[in-house]
Design an enzyme around this catalytic site. Sequence first.
Site, PDB file in Angstrom:
ATOM      1  N   TYR A 198      33.992  35.719  76.619  1.00 52.77           N
ATOM      2  CA  TYR A 198      32.812  35.875  75.890  1.00 52.77           C
ATOM      3  C   TYR A 198      32.509  35.323  74.410  1.00 52.77           C
ATOM      4  CZ  TYR A 198      34.844  39.176  72.230  1.00 52.77           C
ATOM      5  OH  TYR A 198      35.685  39.724  71.262  1.00 52.77           O
ATOM      6  N   LYS A 229      39.518  33.923  73.912  1.00 52.97           N
ATOM      7  CA  LYS A 229      38.426  34.939  73.806  1.00 52.97           C
ATOM      8  C   LYS A 229      38.066  35.630  75.100  1.00 52.97           C
ATOM      9  CE  LYS A 229      34.461  35.987  70.768  1.00 52.97           C
ATOM     10  NZ  LYS A 229      35.267  36.715  69.469  1.00 52.97           N
ATOM     11  N   GLU A 250      45.650  39.836  62.797  1.00 49.85           N
ATOM     12  CA  GLU A 250      44.421  39.684  62.334  1.00 49.85           C
ATOM     13  C   GLU A 250      43.877  41.327  62.478  1.00 49.85           C
ATOM     14  OE1 GLU A 250      42.654  37.329  65.275  1.00 49.85           O
ATOM     15  OE2 GLU A 250      43.714  38.014  66.906  1.00 49.85           O
ATOM     16  N   LEU A 260      42.966  34.790  67.463  1.00 57.47           N
ATOM     17  CA  LEU A 260      41.938  34.027  67.792  1.00 57.47           C
ATOM     18  C   LEU A 260      41.265  32.826  66.606  1.00 57.47           C
ATOM     19  CD1 LEU A 260      39.691  34.158  69.844  1.00 57.47           C
ATOM     20  CD2 LEU A 260      38.238  35.456  68.185  1.00 57.47           C
TER      21      LEU A 260
END
Length: 287
Positions: A33, A151, A183, A207
């Site tokens: 996505y 992702k 993260e 990411l």
Amino acid sequence: MSRTVYVNGDYLPEGEARISIFDRGFLMADGVYEVTTVIDSKLIDFDGHFTRLQRSLDELGIENPMDREAWLEVHRQLVAQNEVDQGMIYLQVTRGAPGDRDFVFPDPETTKPTVVLFTQSNPALVDSPKAKKGIKVITIDDLRWGRRDIKTVQLLYPSMGKMMAIKQGADDAWMMQDGEITEGTSNNAYIIKDGRIITRALSNDILHGITRAAVLRFAREAQMPVEERSFTVEEAKSADEAFVTSASTFVMPVVEIDGAKLGAGTPGPLALRLREIYIDESRKAAI
């Protein structure tokens, strides 16, 4: 008012949108996505999101169902049809619906990817109340799979982390591996110490944030020192400032980590300045 959404080539009222129960995104989380910001009815960093989408699809061996211009047209149509001034466009591409459940990938010649896009309007996106007071985070172990750079729609553990934070009276969670922050649940994490912006370097562990890339570029252009390296939880708690970046939060100040206040416990000047720069420059480059 019902939103208009996009499903496999059709623009539909959201209540009429349907996909198969055999879709591999539903059964296997076999999909990727992207989330693109909309400001002033224009798209922020569209090309960055398109490039990362292509990379994610390539890593999973899923065919990209559209070229750049076709993706751009769908985004613009959804902004226009839903009259979005500030908000987000969410897109998801899965490996498709082969008609039954199987661990083996279906033949791409007979099973085409499923494509879904929808908008989320947020009139307070730019003038965010949270940005004025900052957010609180907790730290949790990073239990995700090893390819966080893709992702994918595998978002269960980040959702669990977000709920862990809420139950402790915080806003979000920073994940850690071997004592070092990777993260946030849906964002990249940063600390500021002695005027230096510190954030984990790119790898399979995090990411590759589109907002991250833009913010670091703007920081360097503004002569703000940047260090791309790992940092520990203890280092974070003793930082002067901290913040996160994402398409939905831009630059969001962090004022507390595991109950430890950073500085005066209010958003720091460098984080606020970076937010201002990011919004101003993004508006100029929006399409």
